[in-house]
Design a protein around this motif. Sequence first.
Motif, mmCIF file in Angstrom:
data_model
loop_
_atom_site.group_PDB
_atom_site.id
_atom_site.type_symbol
_atom_site.label_atom_id
_atom_site.label_comp_id
_atom_site.label_asym_id
_atom_site.label_seq_id
_atom_site.Cartn_x
_atom_site.Cartn_y
_atom_site.Cartn_z
ATOM 1 N N GLU A 1 -3.636 -10.521 4.964
ATOM 2 C CA GLU A 1 -3.164 -9.773 6.134
ATOM 3 C C GLU A 1 -2.607 -8.418 5.709
ATOM 4 O OE1 GLU A 1 -0.252 -10.365 10.009
ATOM 5 O OE2 GLU A 1 0.298 -11.275 8.102
ATOM 6 N N LEU A 2 -1.847 -8.392 4.623
ATOM 7 C CA LEU A 2 -1.269 -7.136 4.135
ATOM 8 C C LEU A 2 -2.363 -6.167 3.706
ATOM 9 C CD1 LEU A 2 1.262 -5.526 3.430
ATOM 10 C CD2 LEU A 2 1.244 -6.644 1.178
ATOM 11 N N LEU A 3 -3.407 -6.671 3.048
ATOM 12 C CA LEU A 3 -4.492 -5.805 2.601
ATOM 13 C C LEU A 3 -5.291 -5.265 3.782
ATOM 14 C CD1 LEU A 3 -5.673 -7.776 -0.551
ATOM 15 C CD2 LEU A 3 -4.593 -5.526 -0.503
ATOM 16 N N VAL A 4 -5.516 -6.100 4.786
ATOM 17 C CA VAL A 4 -6.218 -5.612 5.989
ATOM 18 C C VAL A 4 -5.395 -4.518 6.648
ATOM 19 C CG1 VAL A 4 -6.948 -6.240 8.323
ATOM 20 C CG2 VAL A 4 -7.544 -7.713 6.391
ATOM 21 N N TRP A 5 -4.094 -4.738 6.755
ATOM 22 C CA TRP A 5 -3.228 -3.694 7.319
ATOM 23 C C TRP A 5 -3.308 -2.413 6.494
ATOM 24 C CZ3 TRP A 5 0.811 -1.372 4.688
ATOM 25 C CH2 TRP A 5 1.538 -0.429 5.427
ATOM 26 N N ALA A 6 -3.269 -2.536 5.153
ATOM 27 C CA ALA A 6 -3.318 -1.357 4.291
ATOM 28 C C ALA A 6 -4.622 -0.590 4.474
ATOM 29 C CB ALA A 6 -3.150 -1.776 2.831
ATOM 30 N N LEU A 7 -5.719 -1.295 4.652
ATOM 31 C CA LEU A 7 -7.007 -0.646 4.891
ATOM 32 C C LEU A 7 -7.005 0.086 6.224
ATOM 33 C CD1 LEU A 7 -9.471 -3.395 3.631
ATOM 34 C CD2 LEU A 7 -9.254 -1.094 2.704
ATOM 35 N N GLU A 8 -6.530 -0.568 7.258
ATOM 36 C CA GLU A 8 -6.592 0.002 8.603
ATOM 37 C C GLU A 8 -5.547 1.084 8.830
ATOM 38 O OE1 GLU A 8 -6.484 -3.403 11.157
ATOM 39 O OE2 GLU A 8 -8.547 -3.956 10.691
ATOM 40 N N SER A 9 -4.535 1.155 7.955
ATOM 41 C CA SER A 9 -3.535 2.219 8.053
ATOM 42 C C SER A 9 -3.836 3.364 7.103
ATOM 43 C CB SER A 9 -2.137 1.656 7.756
ATOM 44 O OG SER A 9 -2.054 1.237 6.397
ATOM 45 N N GLY A 10 -4.858 3.194 6.266
ATOM 46 C CA GLY A 10 -5.229 4.246 5.332
ATOM 47 C C GLY A 10 -4.463 4.217 4.027
ATOM 48 N N ALA A 11 -3.642 3.187 3.784
ATOM 49 C CA ALA A 11 -2.861 3.119 2.548
ATOM 50 C C ALA A 11 -3.733 2.800 1.338
ATOM 51 C CB ALA A 11 -1.753 2.073 2.689
ATOM 52 N N LEU A 12 -4.816 2.075 1.546
ATOM 53 C CA LEU A 12 -5.745 1.718 0.464
ATOM 54 C C LEU A 12 -7.171 1.948 0.920
ATOM 55 C CD1 LEU A 12 -4.440 -1.726 -0.932
ATOM 56 C CD2 LEU A 12 -4.147 0.526 -1.972
ATOM 57 N N ASP A 13 -8.075 2.144 -0.054
ATOM 58 C CA ASP A 13 -9.492 2.151 0.297
ATOM 59 C C ASP A 13 -10.066 0.760 0.029
ATOM 60 O OD1 ASP A 13 -10.112 1.905 -2.452
ATOM 61 O OD2 ASP A 13 -10.359 4.068 -2.678
ATOM 62 N N VAL A 14 -11.297 0.546 0.440
ATOM 63 C CA VAL A 14 -11.884 -0.787 0.387
ATOM 64 C C VAL A 14 -11.998 -1.298 -1.043
ATOM 65 C CG1 VAL A 14 -13.949 -2.131 0.869
ATOM 66 C CG2 VAL A 14 -13.118 -0.518 2.565
ATOM 67 N N GLU A 15 -12.429 -0.442 -1.953
ATOM 68 C CA GLU A 15 -12.623 -0.890 -3.335
ATOM 69 C C GLU A 15 -11.317 -1.333 -3.968
ATOM 70 O OE1 GLU A 15 -15.428 -1.521 -4.837
ATOM 71 O OE2 GLU A 15 -16.408 -0.970 -2.960
ATOM 72 N N ASP A 16 -10.235 -0.588 -3.715
ATOM 73 C CA ASP A 16 -8.943 -0.979 -4.278
ATOM 74 C C ASP A 16 -8.460 -2.295 -3.673
ATOM 75 O OD1 ASP A 16 -8.835 1.184 -5.932
ATOM 76 O OD2 ASP A 16 -7.551 2.386 -4.628
ATOM 77 N N ALA A 17 -8.662 -2.463 -2.360
ATOM 78 C CA ALA A 17 -8.256 -3.718 -1.722
ATOM 79 C C ALA A 17 -9.034 -4.897 -2.298
ATOM 80 C CB ALA A 17 -8.475 -3.628 -0.213
ATOM 81 N N ARG A 18 -10.327 -4.694 -2.556
ATOM 82 C CA ARG A 18 -11.134 -5.764 -3.135
ATOM 83 C C ARG A 18 -10.686 -6.087 -4.555
ATOM 84 N NH1 ARG A 18 -16.919 -3.325 -1.078
ATOM 85 N NH2 ARG A 18 -16.701 -3.911 1.135
#
Length: 286
Positions: free
Chosen positions: A219-236
């Motif tokens: 949930e935190l990673l999805v939020w970070a992606l949708e808020s622009g805090a992380l890009d997809v590769e970093d979240a993965r």
Amino acid sequence: MRTDAPRISTPRLSGEGLVGRLNTEWARLSQDETLRLHLRHWYGDPSLTGPQAVLDTLRTCRTASAQDRILLPLLRAAVAGGPGSQLAARTVVQTMLPKAIRIARSQLRPQYDWEETVSLTVGALYEVIRTYPVHRRARRIAANLALDTLGLTQRLIGHDATAVPLDPDRTAGLSDSASCPASQAELTLLLARAGEYRLLAEDEPGPTAGWDARAELVELLVWALESGALDVEDARLITGYYRDRPASHPVTPRPSARDGARQRQRRSRAVRRLTVAASDRFATAK
């Protein structure tokens, strides 16, 4: 002044109950050429690829004003009552479905089951959309829709003076999803969003006892992606490194033979950015 927007996401998974039926219906509507033509007309954009593109754009909006620019054409069409008005309203419902589920969860009563509550809430959302005063309230639309839906839901449920809300502790969290339909619905939406970003491996174990820590990370990673805090590769990188283990250690590092120094450094930087963003998020929420 920048106005933060409520998070709008796009649930896609099907399942049982009203939420599952709505998601299944949306998957079909997303391929409907009629809705595609209506959208192009409402937005004056002949290159618009379809309804899912509208929801994807909403999900990336960082401000309420950006969301308003996407939602206004839909609401105008829904309120006008002309050709395609029902499709316009249905599209807005899909954008607001995660919020409607949270509203329904907050209004659970011992006297009503989950399906009755969520059906009533979605019905209230439809009513709010079809009667929305577009000309008078053309700003912060997503927040207005949510508040109006909550108010109407409370009035519809509140006619029973003996109906007492459930203890929030009994419906909070994802760990009790097996016994709480509201939690199941929220977990379904979370997994759908995580699946869109391919955050979970194909051999990822399904939700079980102890999976709540994994769910919190996702949930935190999805939020970070949708808020622009992380890009997809970093979240993965993060979600691939931290994989769930037995209940005594539900989230532990998962080393890899290919986990080289450069990858470790990138993951460490991503974790630091996530930590800072999460701290800001929780500080703002207080």
